[in-house]
Design a protein around this motif. Structure first.
Motif, mmCIF file in Angstrom:
data_model
loop_
_atom_site.group_PDB
_atom_site.id
_atom_site.type_symbol
_atom_site.label_atom_id
_atom_site.label_comp_id
_atom_site.label_asym_id
_atom_site.label_seq_id
_atom_site.Cartn_x
_atom_site.Cartn_y
_atom_site.Cartn_z
ATOM 1 N N ILE A 144 0.836 -1.210 0.000
ATOM 2 C CA ILE A 144 0.000 0.000 0.000
ATOM 3 C C ILE A 144 0.870 1.258 0.000
ATOM 4 N N LEU A 145 1.929 1.254 0.823
ATOM 5 C CA LEU A 145 2.798 2.432 0.884
ATOM 6 C C LEU A 145 3.445 2.702 -0.467
ATOM 7 N N ALA A 146 3.996 1.641 -1.097
ATOM 8 C CA ALA A 146 4.704 1.830 -2.364
ATOM 9 C C ALA A 146 3.746 2.312 -3.445
ATOM 10 N N PHE A 147 2.522 1.766 -3.438
ATOM 11 C CA PHE A 147 1.560 2.144 -4.481
ATOM 12 C C PHE A 147 1.094 3.587 -4.299
ATOM 13 N N VAL A 148 0.902 4.000 -3.047
ATOM 14 C CA VAL A 148 0.468 5.380 -2.802
ATOM 15 C C VAL A 148 1.561 6.361 -3.205
ATOM 16 N N VAL A 149 2.816 6.021 -2.885
ATOM 17 C CA VAL A 149 3.912 6.910 -3.265
ATOM 18 C C VAL A 149 4.005 7.006 -4.780
ATOM 19 N N TRP A 150 3.819 5.856 -5.455
ATOM 20 C CA TRP A 150 3.866 5.880 -6.922
ATOM 21 C C TRP A 150 2.741 6.753 -7.497
ATOM 22 N N LEU A 151 1.534 6.641 -6.919
ATOM 23 C CA LEU A 151 0.418 7.457 -7.406
ATOM 24 C C LEU A 151 0.686 8.938 -7.179
ATOM 25 N N ALA A 152 1.355 9.266 -6.063
ATOM 26 C CA ALA A 152 1.648 10.669 -5.812
ATOM 27 C C ALA A 152 2.689 11.195 -6.782
ATOM 28 N N LEU A 153 3.619 10.329 -7.185
ATOM 29 C CA LEU A 153 4.716 10.815 -8.020
ATOM 30 C C LEU A 153 4.384 10.820 -9.500
ATOM 31 N N SER A 154 3.513 9.903 -9.973
ATOM 32 C CA SER A 154 3.272 9.820 -11.411
ATOM 33 C C SER A 154 1.940 10.464 -11.751
ATOM 34 N N GLY A 155 1.597 10.473 -13.021
ATOM 35 C CA GLY A 155 0.355 11.082 -13.465
ATOM 36 C C GLY A 155 -0.824 10.159 -13.301
ATOM 37 N N THR A 156 -1.905 10.452 -14.054
ATOM 38 C CA THR A 156 -3.126 9.655 -13.946
ATOM 39 C C THR A 156 -3.338 8.774 -15.174
ATOM 40 N N ASP A 157 -2.276 8.434 -15.874
ATOM 41 C CA ASP A 157 -2.379 7.565 -17.034
ATOM 42 C C ASP A 157 -2.609 6.123 -16.581
ATOM 43 N N VAL A 158 -3.452 5.365 -17.344
ATOM 44 C CA VAL A 158 -3.795 3.998 -16.925
ATOM 45 C C VAL A 158 -2.574 3.094 -16.986
ATOM 46 N N GLN A 159 -1.783 3.260 -18.047
ATOM 47 C CA GLN A 159 -0.590 2.410 -18.193
ATOM 48 C C GLN A 159 0.367 2.603 -17.015
ATOM 49 N N GLN A 160 0.533 3.859 -16.595
ATOM 50 C CA GLN A 160 1.456 4.114 -15.479
ATOM 51 C C GLN A 160 0.938 3.507 -14.194
ATOM 52 N N ILE A 161 -0.397 3.564 -13.997
ATOM 53 C CA ILE A 161 -0.945 3.001 -12.763
ATOM 54 C C ILE A 161 -0.761 1.491 -12.735
ATOM 55 N N VAL A 162 -0.997 0.827 -13.890
ATOM 56 C CA VAL A 162 -0.820 -0.630 -13.933
ATOM 57 C C VAL A 162 0.638 -1.001 -13.694
ATOM 58 N N ALA A 163 1.546 -0.265 -14.333
ATOM 59 C CA ALA A 163 2.968 -0.550 -14.140
ATOM 60 C C ALA A 163 3.365 -0.353 -12.683
ATOM 61 N N GLY A 164 2.834 0.695 -12.059
ATOM 62 C CA GLY A 164 3.142 0.926 -10.651
ATOM 63 C C GLY A 164 2.622 -0.180 -9.769
ATOM 64 N N ALA A 165 1.407 -0.692 -10.066
ATOM 65 C CA ALA A 165 0.861 -1.780 -9.262
ATOM 66 C C ALA A 165 1.728 -3.020 -9.376
ATOM 67 N N VAL A 166 2.173 -3.323 -10.623
ATOM 68 C CA VAL A 166 3.013 -4.516 -10.810
ATOM 69 C C VAL A 166 4.321 -4.393 -10.047
ATOM 70 N N VAL A 167 4.960 -3.215 -10.167
ATOM 71 C CA VAL A 167 6.251 -3.048 -9.491
ATOM 72 C C VAL A 167 6.083 -3.074 -7.977
ATOM 73 N N ALA A 168 5.005 -2.456 -7.470
ATOM 74 C CA ALA A 168 4.779 -2.469 -6.026
ATOM 75 C C ALA A 168 4.540 -3.885 -5.528
ATOM 76 N N LEU A 169 3.837 -4.690 -6.332
ATOM 77 C CA LEU A 169 3.608 -6.089 -5.946
ATOM 78 C C LEU A 169 4.924 -6.853 -5.878
ATOM 79 N N LEU A 170 5.775 -6.649 -6.919
ATOM 80 C CA LEU A 170 7.073 -7.339 -6.916
ATOM 81 C C LEU A 170 7.898 -6.941 -5.707
ATOM 82 N N VAL A 171 7.959 -5.624 -5.423
ATOM 83 C CA VAL A 171 8.772 -5.154 -4.296
ATOM 84 C C VAL A 171 8.251 -5.717 -2.987
ATOM 85 N N SER A 172 6.922 -5.726 -2.820
ATOM 86 C CA SER A 172 6.394 -6.217 -1.550
ATOM 87 C C SER A 172 6.589 -7.719 -1.410
ATOM 88 N N LEU A 173 6.588 -8.461 -2.536
ATOM 89 C CA LEU A 173 6.851 -9.900 -2.427
ATOM 90 C C LEU A 173 8.297 -10.179 -2.059
#
Lengths: 118, 112, 167
Positions: C13-42
């Motif tokens: 949750i922390l990584a995803f929120v930080v990513w949302l704060a730093l990037s724009g509102t594009d769908v591709q960026q949000i999906v990429a951020g979710a994937v990377v946050a999942l990898l980091v948390s795993l």
């Protein structure tokens, strides 16, 4: 309007303390004193500039990056100062002539001697 | 002697401030960036003259933190957000480099 | 729910929120951020939350806020002090390395304490001896060399508040 004034005030104060810190880096006599002045003032100054940037930009991605930079500086700068001062002391870089007491030197000598005896 | 040096330094700084804020007619952010570049000159003096390796290390570490503030102001002037990305990455690399050089200075090996 | 899973969810949750704060509102960026946050948390998510200390959560946060305000005030004082030292023609310093004691045991608490000592007036942490609970501090204006007096002068400002926050 008031927000921009406060942001510019933060930036000016930050730049002034940056300059004082660098002046301390030049004027003070040995590594440890320089490290004190430089770490404190430059950390505070750069954090002030970044916080002023956050106030000027508001809640955009630029502003959040600046806020992230403030947290980053506050966490890492003292750690780097601690690592450098400990390394300098272990590398036998001498303190300045006016030094009053060095408690670390006494204990450190004990530690080095016991290691050699083993 | 010490008072004389202090006075010469004061004259130098005053001359710079007079030139920067009253003669030079640029944008306000460029004037502020000039102050930071002037500070970086002092840092470079310590890098070159510094009597021991630790002094140079301190100076380089401090230069990294100064640059972040300068990049933030450049980003404010050009209205571009990517300057802050550069600043964050610069800070991270400068921190890691400081730790690594401190470890070398202390005389430890890589896996200690 | 075990501790590791909880820690991983918090990190995601922390990584995803930080990513949302730093990037724009594009769908591709949000999906990429979710994937990377999942990898980091795993991979590295199980280190953030290390204990089940859930009691007095509000109490701890209030003390953390108090600590932050006090720390900012001490830091402003530190900077004015250093500016005075640097601008004075004679550089009136009397440096030395003294030893202080601490009662804190946790790593995070000791880290925060040493960082605050470094950023407050005239003191710089040189080394920490964790077994004995001793901190070596470079002091730019030595007033006393006694261990207990130094502890009272340097460490006590933060130690009582930090004990409330971390333990």
């Amino acid at each position: 309007m008031i927000r921009e004034t406060i942001g510019m005030a933060f930036i000016f104060v930050g730049i002034a303390f940056d300059f004082f810190g660098v002046l301390g880096l030049v004027r003070l006599p040995d590594v440890y004193n320089r490290l004190q002045a430089a770490t404190k003032c430059v950390t505070f100054g750069s954090a002030g500039i970044l916080f002023g940037t956050f106030l000027l930009e508001g809640f955009t991605s630029f502003g959040f990056k600046a806020l992230l930079g403030v947290a980053f500086i506050f966490l890492t700068s003292p750690v780097a100062a601690h690592a450098i001062s400990r390394a300098a002391h272990r590398a036998r870089i001498p303190l300045t002539e006016g030094t009053v007491v060095d408690a670390y030197e006494d204990d450190e000598e004990l530690k080095v001697n016991t290691v050699i005896k083993k | 002697m010490r008072l004389l040096r202090w006075f010469v330094g004061l004259l130098l700084v005053a001359a710079f401030a007079w030139f920067n804020f009253f003669i030079y007619s640029g944008e306000i952010f460029f004037k502020l960036v000039n102050v930071i570049l002037f500070s970086a000159l002092f840092v470079l003096y310590r890098v070159i003259i510094g009597p021991s390796p630790a002094d140079r290390l301190v100076a380089v570490d401090i230069l990294g933190v100064l640059i972040i503030g300068m990049l933030a102001m450049l980003g404010l002037h050009y209205e571009q957000g990517f300057f802050m990305d550069i600043g964050l990455i610069w800070a991270l690399l400068s921190f890691i480099a400081s730790l690594a050089f401190a470890k070398i200075l202390e005389g430890r090996s890589l896996d200690d | 729910m075990t501790l590791a899973v909880k820690s991983k969810i918090i990190v995601f949750i922390l990584a995803f929120v930080v990513w949302l704060a730093l990037s724009g509102t594009d769908v591709q960026q949000i999906v990429a951020g979710a994937v990377v946050a999942l990898l980091v948390s795993l991979i590295a998510g199980s280190f953030l939350v290390a204990s089940h200390n859930q009691k007095h959560l509000l109490h701890r946060w209030l003390y953390a806020l108090l600590y932050f305000v006090k720390f900012l005030w001490e830091m402003v004082k530190a900077n004015v002090h250093v500016a005075y030292l640097v601008l004075h023609p004679n550089v009136p310093i009397k440096p030395g390395i003294v030893k202080i004691k601490t009662n804190l045991k946790k790593d995070a608490a000791i880290t925060v304490l040493t960082n605050s000592i470094t950023l407050t007036p005239g003191t710089l942490t040189v080394d920490v001896n964790e077994e004995k609970g001793e901190i070596y501090v470079h002091w730019i204006d030595v007033k006393t060399t006694d261990v207990d007096a130094c502890t009272k002068e340097i460490g006590s400002r933060f130690e009582s508040i930090l004990a409330e926050v971390f333990e």
